[in-house]
Each structure stands twice: as C-alpha cells, then as structure tokens.
Design a protein around this motif. Structure first.
Motif, PDB file in Angstrom:
ATOM      1  N   THR A  66     -18.033 -19.344  -2.988  1.00 35.63           N
ATOM      2  CA  THR A  66     -17.566 -19.004  -1.641  1.00 35.63           C
ATOM      3  C   THR A  66     -18.721 -18.434  -0.838  1.00 35.63           C
ATOM      4  OG1 THR A  66     -15.924 -17.737  -0.383  1.00 35.63           O
ATOM      5  CG2 THR A  66     -16.831 -16.679  -2.323  1.00 35.63           C
ATOM      6  N   LEU A  67     -18.759 -18.754   0.433  1.00 40.51           N
ATOM      7  CA  LEU A  67     -19.837 -18.307   1.316  1.00 40.51           C
ATOM      8  C   LEU A  67     -19.618 -16.856   1.730  1.00 40.51           C
ATOM      9  CD1 LEU A  67     -22.352 -19.063   3.042  1.00 40.51           C
ATOM     10  CD2 LEU A  67     -20.737 -19.666   4.875  1.00 40.51           C
ATOM     11  N   ILE A  68     -20.655 -16.039   1.585  1.00 39.51           N
ATOM     12  CA  ILE A  68     -20.615 -14.650   2.039  1.00 39.51           C
ATOM     13  C   ILE A  68     -21.273 -14.520   3.405  1.00 39.51           C
ATOM     14  CG2 ILE A  68     -21.366 -12.281   1.567  1.00 39.51           C
ATOM     15  CD1 ILE A  68     -21.373 -12.961  -1.401  1.00 39.51           C
ATOM     16  N   ASP A  69     -22.489 -15.071   3.534  1.00 38.36           N
ATOM     17  CA  ASP A  69     -23.224 -14.916   4.785  1.00 38.36           C
ATOM     18  C   ASP A  69     -24.333 -15.951   4.843  1.00 38.36           C
ATOM     19  OD1 ASP A  69     -23.903 -13.830   7.238  1.00 38.36           O
ATOM     20  OD2 ASP A  69     -25.228 -12.306   6.377  1.00 38.36           O
ATOM     21  N   ILE A  70     -24.763 -16.256   6.050  1.00 40.22           N
ATOM     22  CA  ILE A  70     -25.905 -17.139   6.257  1.00 40.22           C
ATOM     23  C   ILE A  70     -26.759 -16.558   7.369  1.00 40.22           C
ATOM     24  CG2 ILE A  70     -24.526 -18.631   7.770  1.00 40.22           C
ATOM     25  CD1 ILE A  70     -26.360 -20.946   6.907  1.00 40.22           C
ATOM     26  N   GLU A  71     -28.070 -16.577   7.168  1.00 37.06           N
ATOM     27  CA  GLU A  71     -28.987 -15.973   8.138  1.00 37.06           C
ATOM     28  C   GLU A  71     -30.211 -16.865   8.298  1.00 37.06           C
ATOM     29  OE1 GLU A  71     -32.144 -12.216   8.249  1.00 37.06           O
ATOM     30  OE2 GLU A  71     -30.412 -12.149   6.895  1.00 37.06           O
ATOM     31  N   GLN A  72     -30.595 -17.122   9.534  1.00 34.72           N
ATOM     32  CA  GLN A  72     -31.823 -17.868   9.794  1.00 34.72           C
ATOM     33  C   GLN A  72     -32.950 -16.879  10.046  1.00 34.72           C
ATOM     34  OE1 GLN A  72     -31.814 -20.652  13.088  1.00 34.72           O
ATOM     35  NE2 GLN A  72     -33.571 -21.751  12.259  1.00 34.72           N
ATOM     36  N   ARG A  73     -34.033 -17.026   9.285  1.00 35.21           N
ATOM     37  CA  ARG A  73     -35.186 -16.150   9.426  1.00 35.21           C
ATOM     38  C   ARG A  73     -36.068 -16.618  10.572  1.00 35.21           C
ATOM     39  NH1 ARG A  73     -35.897 -13.096   4.876  1.00 35.21           N
ATOM     40  NH2 ARG A  73     -37.116 -11.831   6.323  1.00 35.21           N
ATOM     41  N   HIS A  74     -37.030 -15.740  10.963  1.00 37.41           N
ATOM     42  CA  HIS A  74     -37.889 -16.050  12.100  1.00 37.41           C
ATOM     43  C   HIS A  74     -38.778 -17.261  11.833  1.00 37.41           C
ATOM     44  CE1 HIS A  74     -40.512 -13.622   9.507  1.00 37.41           C
ATOM     45  NE2 HIS A  74     -41.507 -14.261  10.068  1.00 37.41           N
ATOM     46  N   ASN A  75     -39.037 -17.570  10.555  1.00 40.03           N
ATOM     47  CA  ASN A  75     -39.878 -18.732  10.227  1.00 40.03           C
ATOM     48  C   ASN A  75     -39.091 -20.027  10.120  1.00 40.03           C
ATOM     49  OD1 ASN A  75     -38.509 -18.262   7.884  1.00 40.03           O
ATOM     50  ND2 ASN A  75     -40.331 -18.090   6.572  1.00 40.03           N
ATOM     51  N   GLY A  76     -37.795 -19.962  10.442  1.00 37.08           N
ATOM     52  CA  GLY A  76     -36.976 -21.171  10.443  1.00 37.08           C
ATOM     53  C   GLY A  76     -36.223 -21.424   9.161  1.00 37.08           C
ATOM     54  N   LEU A 121     -31.322 -18.140   4.729  1.00 36.40           N
ATOM     55  CA  LEU A 121     -30.838 -17.427   3.556  1.00 36.40           C
ATOM     56  C   LEU A 121     -29.326 -17.562   3.512  1.00 36.40           C
ATOM     57  CD1 LEU A 121     -32.921 -14.111   3.634  1.00 36.40           C
ATOM     58  CD2 LEU A 121     -33.297 -16.119   2.206  1.00 36.40           C
ATOM     59  N   ILE A 122     -28.801 -18.052   2.388  1.00 37.40           N
ATOM     60  CA  ILE A 122     -27.364 -18.273   2.241  1.00 37.40           C
ATOM     61  C   ILE A 122     -26.879 -17.468   1.048  1.00 37.40           C
ATOM     62  CG2 ILE A 122     -25.545 -19.994   1.936  1.00 37.40           C
ATOM     63  CD1 ILE A 122     -27.558 -22.106   2.924  1.00 37.40           C
ATOM     64  N   ASP A 123     -26.025 -16.485   1.290  1.00 37.54           N
ATOM     65  CA  ASP A 123     -25.459 -15.660   0.223  1.00 37.54           C
ATOM     66  C   ASP A 123     -24.144 -16.272  -0.248  1.00 37.54           C
ATOM     67  OD1 ASP A 123     -27.521 -13.767   0.327  1.00 37.54           O
ATOM     68  OD2 ASP A 123     -26.542 -12.706   1.976  1.00 37.54           O
ATOM     69  N   ILE A 124     -24.052 -16.500  -1.553  1.00 36.58           N
ATOM     70  CA  ILE A 124     -22.884 -17.157  -2.137  1.00 36.58           C
ATOM     71  C   ILE A 124     -22.358 -16.314  -3.288  1.00 36.58           C
ATOM     72  CG2 ILE A 124     -22.109 -19.193  -3.425  1.00 36.58           C
ATOM     73  CD1 ILE A 124     -24.182 -20.812  -1.911  1.00 36.58           C
ATOM     74  N   GLN A 125     -21.055 -16.150  -3.328  1.00 42.51           N
ATOM     75  CA  GLN A 125     -20.426 -15.453  -4.445  1.00 42.51           C
ATOM     76  C   GLN A 125     -19.848 -16.475  -5.417  1.00 42.51           C
ATOM     77  OE1 GLN A 125     -17.329 -12.715  -3.370  1.00 42.51           O
ATOM     78  NE2 GLN A 125     -17.071 -11.924  -5.445  1.00 42.51           N
ATOM     79  N   ILE A 126     -20.023 -16.191  -6.724  1.00 35.91           N
ATOM     80  CA  ILE A 126     -19.452 -17.041  -7.756  1.00 35.91           C
ATOM     81  C   ILE A 126     -18.121 -16.458  -8.188  1.00 35.91           C
ATOM     82  CG2 ILE A 126     -19.786 -18.038 -10.051  1.00 35.91           C
ATOM     83  CD1 ILE A 126     -22.777 -17.714  -9.686  1.00 35.91           C
ATOM     84  N   LYS A 185     -21.585 -12.225 -10.276  1.00 32.94           N
ATOM     85  CA  LYS A 185     -22.863 -12.722  -9.774  1.00 32.94           C
ATOM     86  C   LYS A 185     -22.722 -13.244  -8.345  1.00 32.94           C
ATOM     87  CE  LYS A 185     -25.934 -12.261 -13.117  1.00 32.94           C
ATOM     88  NZ  LYS A 185     -25.098 -11.571 -14.088  1.00 32.94           N
ATOM     89  N   THR A 186     -23.719 -12.918  -7.538  1.00 34.05           N
ATOM     90  CA  THR A 186     -23.898 -13.558  -6.235  1.00 34.05           C
ATOM     91  C   THR A 186     -25.272 -14.205  -6.231  1.00 34.05           C
ATOM     92  OG1 THR A 186     -24.786 -11.533  -5.260  1.00 34.05           O
ATOM     93  CG2 THR A 186     -22.410 -11.906  -5.043  1.00 34.05           C
ATOM     94  N   LEU A 187     -25.400 -15.261  -5.461  1.00 29.03           N
ATOM     95  CA  LEU A 187     -26.656 -15.986  -5.363  1.00 29.03           C
ATOM     96  C   LEU A 187     -27.145 -15.959  -3.932  1.00 29.03           C
ATOM     97  CD1 LEU A 187     -25.774 -19.179  -7.464  1.00 29.03           C
ATOM     98  CD2 LEU A 187     -26.948 -17.117  -8.259  1.00 29.03           C
TER      99      LEU A 187
END
Length: 347
Positions: free
Chosen positions: A192-202, A205-210, A224-226
């Motif tokens: 399941t998706l927790i969060d997604i963030e676009q960094r300044h370099n393009g 980062l996608i946080d996923i929970q198992i 575990k989260t990835l």
C-alpha cells in the motif's frame, strides 16, 4: 610478544578442522591474553567429502534450507534442498526442490567453503522470492521476475521486449501508483502506498508499506516499509525498484541468520573496525615479522594452489575470442591459461 615465537600451548588444536594443516614454520598470532591462532592464509587445505561435511555441520540457517554435501566423478559439491509449498500450485502440500551444484575444490580454504554455502543460500532464496512476486495482468497472473524465462528466445526477438514496444505511460497520480501496487502480491502479502515525494533533482521517493499474509513464508516482511528511489514515474521503473528492494530484504535476512559455530559473520552487528584490526594483525604485521624461509614456503604454496585453478583455452570460437582479448591487454601478471602459451607465465 613476538608473533612468530608464541607458546604453542596457547594455540587451540581444536580450532583446526579436518582437511586443514599449518604450513611448515607458520607464524602464530596472539588474539587475546591467553589465546593464539595460526591464520588460515598460513594453512594448506586438502578437503574431501568428509571434511566438507564437518564444515557444513557447523552451519545454521533456516530449517527449510538443507545443505547437502555429495561427490561425483568431477569431485565434491554442495547442493541445497529447499522445502516448501510449490510456488506455482494452490495446494498446501510441501515438496523439496534442489538448487544447482556448487563445486568445492580440494584446496579451497575452509572460510571459502563457508562462504560458498552462504552464497548458495542467498542465490537459492533469491530464486524463490522472484517466483513469489506475482503481477495480475491481462486477466491472468504472471511472475515476470522469475528465472525460468526463455532467454535465447527473448534475445532472438529482443525488439518485442523493449519498453517502447509496449504501453508504458507515466504514472500521473498517486491513484495510478495505488492501482499498480494493488495488482501485485508477494508471498501473498500486499503493498500500500504511504507517500510519494519528488526531489529537487527530479527523482521520486515512494514510501510503501508491506501488509504481510499471516501464513506467509518470509518473516522479513513483518513490520516493514520500503522507500523506492526512481528516476521516472513509470510502471517499469517502480516494479524493478520494488523487486530490487525485496531482494535486498532477503539478502539482509540471510546475512543476519546465517551462522557458523553460532557466529553470524555477515551480520551488521559485527564490528567493521574489529574485522579491519584483525586483518592488520594477522596479515600485514605477521608478513613483516615472518622468517625468510617461511616467506618462501608461503609464496610457493600460494603458487601451487593458484596453478591448480588455471583454465584451458580450447580451439573454438570462444577460445579464439579469449586469446584475442588476452593479447589486447599486453603484459599481464599471473599465470596464463593453458594452451595459450603452454608452460609459460606472464612476467
């Protein structure tokens, strides 16, 4: 205390395993106030099935991974048997499957035999987890990361497998990533998706929970989260990075749970400083203080071992390519393959 003149009574004879013998005049090293050892690189080895079995009997890992030692006309080999449910059937019956054979040379150092088992387990476990990654697509369920795909066929029709040949549109929203994750199961676990963030370099980062299945086989999935790092928001990039993270989780599980004589050598709890200090103590310092006669014995022993590992070059397409590659390097240190320049080593 002089490392080359330690009291031999301080050396634990029980530390020597079957198939091991110190080189004549091998120096010993003080490793504590009352204990000394002869480092393994100052030993010779003559392993057979019985001595390899002794080594393997001191290894502990998951009970479902059986380590066999056997031999055939080509010599001794290590082979894993993995007990579990069939990855491609729905029944609950357990079966045993066998991995590839890992050859063990008679002169292989004991430490390398242990590491061979370690690598065999990592490889076998990765093989298994790749089959547990299931993707729902076109009304069916596939295991796109498994190791059984027909590689020669894929190479013959490589243009059919490139991303530009298939719909691979960018994921434009959190909702589409959620859909992608919903199409995946892994050891019956869900993501399941927790969060997604676009960094300044393009990058993203996608946080996923198992969300593990309570009857799952992989204990490393619990709590575990990835965090995936991808350079583009495509299904291909997300799926590849997710598989990479799952392989890393599996490898970390092996590192923490693989033990020889109850010592988890590859655990992150083992001090890197301690390993580095021991390496200096048993290698650099000893090499400086060893007698000239032992240095000659050590050099000759290493050469005799090295020469047993030199392959042959055959008169074939591959052999011709190898000869040309070797010639292109110019002067090389070491021992040339057999049949390249017979009985000559490179200066």
């Amino acid at each position: 205390m002089n490392q080359t003149s330690l009291d031999k009574n301080m050396i634990e004879e029980s530390a020597l395993l079957e198939g091991e013998a110190p080189m004549p005049g091998a120096p010993s090293v003080l490793i504590s106030d009352s204990k000394a050892c002869i480092p393994q690189h100052f030993m010779t080895f003559q392993h057979d099935r019985q001595s390899v079995e002794e080594v393997v009997s001191n290894i502990n890992f998951d009970e479902d991974y059986l380590v066999f030692v056997d031999e055939d006309k080509a010599g001794v080999f290590i082979q894993l048997g993995i007990v579990g449910k069939d990855n491609y059937r729905q029944d609950n019956d357990k079966k045993i499957v066998y991995g590839r054979r890992w050859r063990v040379e008679a002169t292989l150092p004991t430490s390398e035999i242990i590491q061979t088992v370690f690598l065999a387990i990592k490889s076998a476990r990765e093989h298994e987890i790749r089959e547990l990654f299931k993707l729902s697509i076109l009304g069916g369920v596939a295991t796109p990361f498994n190791n059984h795909h027909d590689l020669p066929m894929m190479a013959n029709y490589s243009d059919q497998f490139l991303c530009q040949s298939h719909a691979n549109n960018k994921l434009q929203s959190d909702f589409s990533i959620t859909d992608l994750l919903a199409s995946i199961t892994y050891d019956n676990a869900k993501f399941t998706l927790i969060d997604i963030e676009q960094r300044h370099n393009g990058t993203y980062l996608i946080d996923i929970q198992i969300l593990p299945f309570f009857q799952g086989r992989l204990s490393e999935l619990i709590n575990k989260t990835l965090t995936l790092l991808v350079h583009e928001l495509t299904a291909n990039a997300v799926l590849h990075e997710l598989m990479t993270q799952l392989v890393q989780l599996s490898n970390r599980y092996v590192e923490e749970n693989f033990k020889f004589k109850q010592f988890a050598r590859f655990s992150r709890s083992v001090s890197i400083d301690a390993i580095a200090n021991t390496s200096i103590l048993t290698r650099s310092n000893v090499a400086k203080e060893a007698s000239e006669s032992f240095k000659t014995i050590f050099k000759n022993s290493n050469y005799e071992t090295d020469i047993t590992r030199v392959p042959s070059i055959h008169d074939s397409v591959l052999g011709c390519a190898l000869r040309n590659r070797l010639k292109s390097f110019g002067s090389l240190q070491g021992i040339l393959p057999k049949n390249f320049l017979p009985n000559k080593s490179v200066d």
